[in-house]
Motif scaffolding. Structure first.
Motif, PDB file in Angstrom:
ATOM      1  N   LEU A 270      -2.706  -0.787  10.009  1.00  0.00           N
ATOM      2  CA  LEU A 270      -4.080  -0.428  10.337  1.00  0.00           C
ATOM      3  C   LEU A 270      -4.159   0.987  10.909  1.00  0.00           C
ATOM      4  O   LEU A 270      -4.954   1.815  10.444  1.00  0.00           O
ATOM      5  N   GLN A 271      -3.315   1.268  11.891  1.00  0.00           N
ATOM      6  CA  GLN A 271      -3.392   2.556  12.576  1.00  0.00           C
ATOM      7  C   GLN A 271      -3.199   3.730  11.617  1.00  0.00           C
ATOM      8  O   GLN A 271      -3.866   4.761  11.741  1.00  0.00           O
ATOM      9  N   SER A 272      -2.297   3.564  10.645  1.00  0.00           N
ATOM     10  CA  SER A 272      -2.039   4.646   9.691  1.00  0.00           C
ATOM     11  C   SER A 272      -2.815   4.473   8.385  1.00  0.00           C
ATOM     12  O   SER A 272      -2.590   5.224   7.439  1.00  0.00           O
ATOM     13  N   ARG A 273      -3.697   3.474   8.331  1.00  0.00           N
ATOM     14  CA  ARG A 273      -4.535   3.205   7.135  1.00  0.00           C
ATOM     15  C   ARG A 273      -3.669   3.155   5.885  1.00  0.00           C
ATOM     16  O   ARG A 273      -3.925   3.845   4.889  1.00  0.00           O
ATOM     17  N   LEU A 274      -2.620   2.342   5.949  1.00  0.00           N
ATOM     18  CA  LEU A 274      -1.671   2.261   4.843  1.00  0.00           C
ATOM     19  C   LEU A 274      -2.178   1.311   3.761  1.00  0.00           C
ATOM     20  O   LEU A 274      -2.898   0.352   4.051  1.00  0.00           O
ATOM     21  N   ARG A 275      -1.777   1.567   2.539  1.00  0.00           N
ATOM     22  CA  ARG A 275      -2.083   0.662   1.426  1.00  0.00           C
ATOM     23  C   ARG A 275      -0.773   0.045   0.947  1.00  0.00           C
ATOM     24  O   ARG A 275       0.124   0.751   0.516  1.00  0.00           O
ATOM     25  N   LEU A 276      -0.675  -1.259   1.045  1.00  0.00           N
ATOM     26  CA  LEU A 276       0.522  -1.985   0.621  1.00  0.00           C
ATOM     27  C   LEU A 276       0.131  -2.961  -0.478  1.00  0.00           C
ATOM     28  O   LEU A 276      -0.804  -3.746  -0.306  1.00  0.00           O
ATOM     29  N   GLU A 277       0.816  -2.869  -1.616  1.00  0.00           N
ATOM     30  CA  GLU A 277       0.487  -3.755  -2.741  1.00  0.00           C
ATOM     31  C   GLU A 277       1.758  -4.312  -3.363  1.00  0.00           C
ATOM     32  O   GLU A 277       2.679  -3.574  -3.710  1.00  0.00           O
ATOM     33  N   GLY A 278       1.802  -5.632  -3.468  1.00  0.00           N
ATOM     34  CA  GLY A 278       2.892  -6.283  -4.177  1.00  0.00           C
ATOM     35  C   GLY A 278       2.587  -6.320  -5.669  1.00  0.00           C
ATOM     36  O   GLY A 278       1.426  -6.319  -6.079  1.00  0.00           O
ATOM     37  N   PHE A 279       3.650  -6.346  -6.482  1.00  0.00           N
ATOM     38  CA  PHE A 279       3.419  -6.367  -7.929  1.00  0.00           C
ATOM     39  C   PHE A 279       4.569  -7.059  -8.641  1.00  0.00           C
ATOM     40  O   PHE A 279       5.695  -7.092  -8.161  1.00  0.00           O
ATOM     41  N   ILE A 280       4.240  -7.612  -9.809  1.00  0.00           N
ATOM     42  CA  ILE A 280       5.213  -8.207 -10.724  1.00  0.00           C
ATOM     43  C   ILE A 280       5.060  -7.457 -12.045  1.00  0.00           C
ATOM     44  O   ILE A 280       3.986  -7.461 -12.642  1.00  0.00           O
ATOM     45  N   VAL A 281       6.132  -6.817 -12.491  1.00  0.00           N
ATOM     46  CA  VAL A 281       5.998  -5.863 -13.600  1.00  0.00           C
ATOM     47  C   VAL A 281       5.596  -6.541 -14.908  1.00  0.00           C
ATOM     48  O   VAL A 281       4.932  -5.927 -15.751  1.00  0.00           O
TER      49      VAL A 281
END
Length: 338
Positions: A270-281
Motif C-alpha cells: 500500500l505505502q509504495s502503491r505496488l502492483r502485484l499480479e500472479g499469472f499462469i503462462v
C-alpha cells in the motif's frame, strides 16, 4: 512390440515429496488410431509447477491423477503418423509426459507443434524457446513493463525462467539484478548471462542482511520484480521497491511442500502503491507467437544464453525432480531419453 517405460505418480506427498511417490512402469506402445501421432521423446522437462500438481488440492490446474503417467513437457521425433500434418522424422514439442513414447491426438489444437532445429537445439524448446522462456517473457514484458534505465530484479536467477528474465531486461536497457543460491550460480548470472549484479541469498540468511545486500545491488531501488521463490526473499525485495513498482508473481517454490509463506511487511504494498499480479503462462496463449519469435531469434543469434542440467534415462526423473525442488540443478533441468 516396443516397450514403453513410464513414471507414474502412485501416492501423494505428505509434506516433502520423495522417490516413494513415483513408480517406474512398463507397458506396450499402443497402436495408433486415425489422427494420432507416435512420438519418441528425446528430452523430458522437469519444472517446479509439477510439485503443486502432485497435491490433491484446489489450484489453477487439475491435480496429477494417481497411477497415471506424470504430466510434463517433452521434445522428440515422430516415429509413426496417422495424421496428414505430421510425418516420421518431424521434430515436435508437446506434453508427452514422463515416458519414452507418447501418443498425441494431432487434431487437438496445441497438442503438438513442429519445431526447426537448424539453428536452435531441440532441448531449447523445453527451456529458453519454450514454456519457461515464454513465462519469463510474459511476466517481464506484460506485467513488469520495464523501461530503459529502470532496475529489474529476479529470484532463482540462474534457473530456466530467471536467466531469461534478466537477459530480456538487459536487452530493454534495464539494470538487471539476480538473486541466486551460492557463489557459482551468482558468478554464472553476472559473468555468463550479463546481469549487472547478483545477490547470494545463502550468504544473507536473515531479512536484514538480505535487504541490505539488495539495497547495495540496487542503488536506485527496484522498479520491476519477477518472483519465483517467496518467503524472506520477497520480504527483502518489497522493502527495496520504488513507488509504483510492478511485481510479476510466477512461483512460490519456498512453499511447494504445503507450509504457509507469510509476508512480514504487507503494508509496503500500500505505502509504495505496488502492483502485484500472479499469472499462469498457459492462460496467455495469445502472446506465445510474439514471445517465441523474439526468444528464438535471440537463441539462434547467440544473444540469449542458457545452461542445462541433464539427467540420463527415464528412471532418473524422480531423483532429478526432487533435486530441482532443492535447487540442486544449474539452469534448465532435463531428462535425456535418447
Amino acid at each position: 512390440m516396443t516397450t514403453n517405460r513410464q513414471i507414474h505418480l502412485v501416492s501423494r506427498p505428505q509434506g516433502e515429496a520423495s522417490a516413494d511417490n513415483f513408480k517406474l512402469v512398463e507397458s506396450p506402445v499402443p497402436t495408433l488410431a486415425d489422427g494420432q501421432v507416435l512420438v519418441r521423446n528425446h528430452y523430458l522437462s522437469l519444472d517446479p509447477y509439477m510439485r503443486g500438481r502432485m497435491n490433491d488440492a484446489k489450484s489453477y490446474a487439475q491435480p496429477q491423477p494417481l497411477n497415471q503417467v506424470m504430466i510434463g513437457g517433452t521434445v522428440g521425433e515422430v516415429v509413426e503418423s496417422r495424421h496428414a500434418g505430421y510425418k516420421a522424422g518431424d521434430k515436435v514439442v508437446g506434453m508427452g509426459g514422463w515416458q519414452e513414447y507418447a501418443v498425441a491426438d494431432a487434431n487437438q489444437p496445441g497438442m503438438l507443434r513442429k519445431v526447426d532445429t537448424t539453428h536452435i537445439p531441440l532441448s531449447a524448446y523445453l527451456g529458453s524457446v519454450g514454456m519457461p522462456g515464454v513465462t519469463a517473457w510474459y511476466g517481464l514484458v506484460k506485467l513488469c513493463e520495464p523501461k530503459a534505465g529502470e532496475t529489474v530484479v529476479v529470484s532463482a536467477a540462474s534457473g530456466a525462467v530467471g536467466s531469461v528474465v534478466g537477459q530480456l531486461a538487459k536487452a530493454r536497457g534495464c539494470r538487471a539484478v539476480g538473486i541466486a543460491g551460492g557463489a557459482d550460480k551468482c558468478r554464472y548470472v553476472t559473468e555468463e548471462l550479463g546481469f549487472d549484479a547478483c545477490v547470494d541469498y545463502k550468504l544473507h540468511g536473515d531479512l536484514k542482511s538480505l535487504k541490505t545486500a539488495l539495497k547495495d545491488a540496487c542503488p536506485q531501488g527496484i522498479d520491476g520484480y519477477f518472483e519465483n521463490v517467496g518467503g524472506t526473499i520477497l520480504d527483502a525485495v518489497l522493502l527495496n521497491m520504488n513507488a509504483f513498482g510492478r511485481i510479476a508473481l510466477c512461483g512460490m517454490i519456498s512453499g511447494y511442500n504445503g507450509q504457509p509463506i507469510p509476508i512480514q511487511y504487507p503494508q509496503v504494498l500500500l505505502q509504495s502503491r505496488l502492483r502485484l499480479e500472479g499469472f499462469i503462462v498457459s492462460e496467455h496463449m495469445e502472446v506465445w507467437p510474439e514471445a517465441l519469435k523474439e526468444l528464438g531469434g535471440m537463441v539462434a543469434m547467440g544473444k540469449l544464453k542458457f545452461r542445462e542440467s541433464v539427467a540420463q534415462g527415464i528412471a532418473s526423473a524422480p531423483e532429478a525432480f526432487l533435486g530441482l525442488l532443492k535447487g540442486k540443478n544449474f539452469g534448465k533441468q532435463l531428462v535425456k531419453l535418447v
